[in-house]
Every structure is written in structure tokens, then in C-alpha cells.
Design an enzyme around this catalytic site. Structure first.
Site, PDB file in Angstrom:
ATOM      1  N   ALA A  77       0.836  -1.200   0.000  1.00 29.41           N
ATOM      2  CA  ALA A  77       0.000   0.000   0.000  1.00 29.41           C
ATOM      3  C   ALA A  77       0.867   1.245   0.000  1.00 29.41           C
ATOM      4  CB  ALA A  77      -0.891   0.022   1.256  1.00 29.41           C
ATOM      5  N   TYR A 144      -5.897   8.314   2.778  1.00 32.11           N
ATOM      6  CA  TYR A 144      -5.326   7.017   3.158  1.00 32.11           C
ATOM      7  C   TYR A 144      -6.370   6.204   3.941  1.00 32.11           C
ATOM      8  CZ  TYR A 144      -2.636   3.690   5.963  1.00 32.11           C
ATOM      9  OH  TYR A 144      -2.180   2.551   6.589  1.00 32.11           O
ATOM     10  N   ASN A 173      -0.974   1.330  16.241  1.00 30.20           N
ATOM     11  CA  ASN A 173       0.344   1.863  15.850  1.00 30.20           C
ATOM     12  C   ASN A 173       1.396   0.771  15.971  1.00 30.20           C
ATOM     13  OD1 ASN A 173      -1.192   4.377  17.118  1.00 30.20           O
ATOM     14  ND2 ASN A 173       0.229   5.065  15.561  1.00 30.20           N
ATOM     15  N   ILE A 203       9.262  16.178  20.664  1.00 29.88           N
ATOM     16  CA  ILE A 203       7.869  15.756  20.828  1.00 29.88           C
ATOM     17  C   ILE A 203       6.998  16.937  20.413  1.00 29.88           C
ATOM     18  CG2 ILE A 203       6.076  15.238  22.537  1.00 29.88           C
ATOM     19  CD1 ILE A 203       8.147  13.707  24.144  1.00 29.88           C
ATOM     20  N   GLY A 271      -4.023  18.233  12.907  1.00 26.74           N
ATOM     21  CA  GLY A 271      -4.588  16.981  12.409  1.00 26.74           C
ATOM     22  C   GLY A 271      -4.192  15.766  13.241  1.00 26.74           C
TER      23      GLY A 271
END
Ligand SMILES: NC(=O)c1ccc[n+]([C@@H]2O[C@H](COP(=O)([O-])OP(=O)(O)OC[C@H]3O[C@@H](n4cnc5c(N)ncnc54)[C@H](O)[C@@H]3O)[C@@H](O)[C@H]2O)c1
Length: 310
Positions: A77, A144, A173, A203, A271
Site C-alpha cells: 500500500a 489514506y 500503531n 515531541i 490533524g
């Protein structure tokens, strides 16, 4: 079993190939090595045939249909959320049109399809919906995620119209050895590469955002369960059902690596979801699967890998 694996030279594929070869399956890998690499795979021998080929090529069906496969595991993919937003046509050409080529092979040889879907299928969820169940509404926020949801629906219709059996696995994840840093869930591989090179890490946000980190070897075991389960034509989350903050992640990485990791903070990225955790109860009941590798052990293996491959 005779297994056809697309994207097998990639990160998750490399874990799956190792497990399949351990139990004497005959494995055929197709990969265009756009993000994967053949060096990710163990010495091939006769049990693993590798085809360097793009799943979008018209000749895929003719080539593959000569073989009679029991199972097709479809991992190949376009995996980058950002890339899908920048170029939805490319994303759809890989993730929809490429997949249809693979599904046509499955239809012709009557193979079961295991499909790699994603937590991105759910989109943003409110905290009260955690851990997210498979029945949760699907509202992807990227192309996606949308093309993954689209394929899930294609599979459902292939089942209704042609009797094709499938299992959809929505991964949380995933992390582990051989992960690239461009696709989904790459925060651990990005941090690990910087840590072993003695570099600072950044971070984005306050570090209290959470993710459900699941080790790639556990994902590969889940896929193996999906290959043989009787509970087919449905969707399973493959996750740890555990939330880990990025601050806790860095703490464990510091302990495991024994290094003093200098951490900077940047602005929260637009996002980015704040909290993420998928329920794994259905996979426990339906597949008899549970994640086995603790975050500490998985991080140890991951850091060792990047240390040896820097
Ligand atoms: N890594 C994660 O956290 C995660 C989470 C959810 C879902 N997934 C899904 O799992 C699957 C595997 O992901 P990964 O992390 O191993 O990514 P990866 O990029 O390492 O693996 C994908 C593989 O597919 C190959 N490929 C891409 N396009 C191809 C094409 N057109 N033809 C042939 N081969 C092609 C690549 O070369 C690569 O080897 C993907 O479908 C991804 O969407 C991954």
C-alpha cells in the site's frame, strides 16, 4: 499452506515472512520495493519466492493465477497519510486500483484474503469512545484512511457477490525492527534512530497524547491466526488496548537504551489525534489472539536493531 503476500519486503511483511517460514508455509512475495527492501527478508531458500513487481501491473493476474493460493495477505500500500492528502489520485491508484488487481486474483483462485487496514479508518474519536470497538462509525480524516475503508467495503461486496472469504485486520500503531520512518505510526522508529545516533528528539505537543503501540511480531501472529480462523468475513482490531503517552514512551526508551535522551517540545501538529486506543476483545474471542510482547521488550528489540543497523 501456499501464501501470496503483497508488500512482503516491507516492515510488517518482513515479520510475517519470518513467522510463515518457521511453520513451513510456502510463501510468494510480490513487492515493488518502493518503501520495502529485499534485504529485510531472511535467506529465501525454496520456501520463499520473491517477485519484484507492482501490484498495479495488468500482468499480475496472469502471473499469479498460474499458482493456486490458499491465502492472500495484502499488505502492499501507499501508507503515508500526508502523501494521500497531497496526492489522492496516487493514493487511490495504489490502495484501490492496486488492491482490485489483487482481489481479482483472489476471486480467480478462491483464496481467502487478509487485508491490512488501520485505526485511521475510524478518524477522530471522542475520549468516551475509547477503547474503540470495530462497530464504531468510520469517519476517516485522510484519503489514506478513506481508501482503506473503501477496500473493506469492496471485500464485503466481493464476499456477497462472489463468495470470497476475507478477514480485515485494523492495526493500531505498529512498531518494531525494520520499520521505516515515513509511513504510519513511525514515531518509535524516528525516535529510535535518533537515540542510537546520540541525537535529541522532539515531541510535538505536550507529550501527554497517547497511542496504542503494538509490536510487529504480534501483528504477524494475528495475521497468521486470521489465515486459519473459522470466524471470517469480518473485521478485527489488532491492538494492545493500552494507551501510552509519548512521555512514558520516551521514559521507557531512556531506561532500555541506557542513554540520556535530550527531549525538545514543538507545537502540536495539525490533524494529529490526541488519544488513541483500540479494543482488542473481538480479536481475543474471534481469533484467539493476544499481544504477547510488552512495550519494554519490543522497544529493546527495536533499539537493538537500529543500533546494529545505523
Ligand atoms: N505500520 C503501521 O503502523 C500500520 C498501521 C496500520 C496499517 N498498516 C498497513 O499495513 C501494511 C504494511 O505496512 P508497513 O508499515 O509494513 O509499510 P511498508 O511501507 O514497510 O510496507 C509496504 C510494502 O508494500 C510495498 N509496496 C507499496 N506499493 C506497492 C505496489 N504498488 N506494488 C507492490 N508493492 C508495493 C512497499 O515496497 C513495501 O515493501 C500497509 O497496508 C499499511 O497501510 C500499517
Amino acid at each position: 499452506m501456499k501464501v501470496f503476500l503483497t508488500g512482503g519486503a516491507g516492515f510488517i511483511g518482513s515479520h510475517l515472512v519470518r513467522q510463515l517460514l518457521q511453520v513451513d508455509h510456502r510463501v510468494f512475495v510480490m513487492d515493488n520495493v518502493s518503501s520495502g527492501a529485499w534485504r529485510h527478508l531472511p535467506a529465501r531458500g525454496n520456501a520463499c519466492t520473491c517477485w519484484q513487481m507492482d501490484i498495479r501491473e495488468a500482468s499480475v493476474k496472469a502471473k499469479i493465477c498460474k499458482e493456486k493460493f490458499d491465502v492472500i495477505v495484502h499488505l502492499a500500500a501507499q501508507t503515508m497519510v500526508d502523501a494521500s492528502i497531497k496526492d489522492p489520485i496516487f493514493d487511490a491508484s495504489e490502495n484501490i486500483m492496486g488492491t482490485l488487481n489483487v482481489l481479482e486474483v483472489a476471486r480467480q483462485c478462491g483464496a481467502r484474503v487478509i487485508f491490512a487496514s488501520t485505526a485511521a479508518a475510524y478518524g477522530d474519536v471522542v475520549d468516551t469512545d475509547l477503547p474503540v470497538l470495530e462497530t464504531h462509525e468510520l469517519r476517516p480524516q485522510s484519503f489514506y484512511g478513506l481508501t482503506k475503508v473503501g477496500v473493506e467495503k469492496y471485500l464485503d461486496l466481493y464476499h456477497e457477490l462472489y463468495g470470497l472469504d476475507y478477514v480485515v485486520c485494523r492495526f493500531a500503531n505498529v512498531y518494531g525492527e525494520r520499520q521505516g520512518d515515513s509511513g504510519e505510526g513511525g514515531v518509535i522508529s524516528i525516535f529510535a534512530k535518533r537515540i542510537v545516533n546520540g541525537q535529541d528528539i522532539t515531541i510535538y505537543g505536550d507529550g501527554k497524547q497517547t497511542r496504542d503501540f503494538v509490536y510487529a511480531g504480534d501483528i504477524a501472529r494475528g495475521i497468521c491466526k486470521a489465515m486459519t480462523t473459522e470466524n471470517v468475513n469480518t473485521v478485527y482490531n489488532l491492538s494492545t488496548q493500552t494507551e501510552t503517552t509519548l512521555l512514558d514512551l520516551v521514559k521507557v526508551m531512556r531506561e532500555v537504551s541506557g542513554r540520556d535522551i535530550v527531549t525538545h517540545f514543538g507545537p502540536q501538529r495539525e490533524g494529529d489525534i490526541y488519544r488513541s486506543m483500540l479494543s482488542n476483545q473481538k480479536a481475543i474471542n474471534g481469533l484467539g489472539w493476544m499481544p504477547e510482547i510488552t512495550l519494554r521488550e519490543g522497544l529493546k528489540r527495536t533499539l537493538e536493531y537500529f543500533e546494529q543497523n545505523k
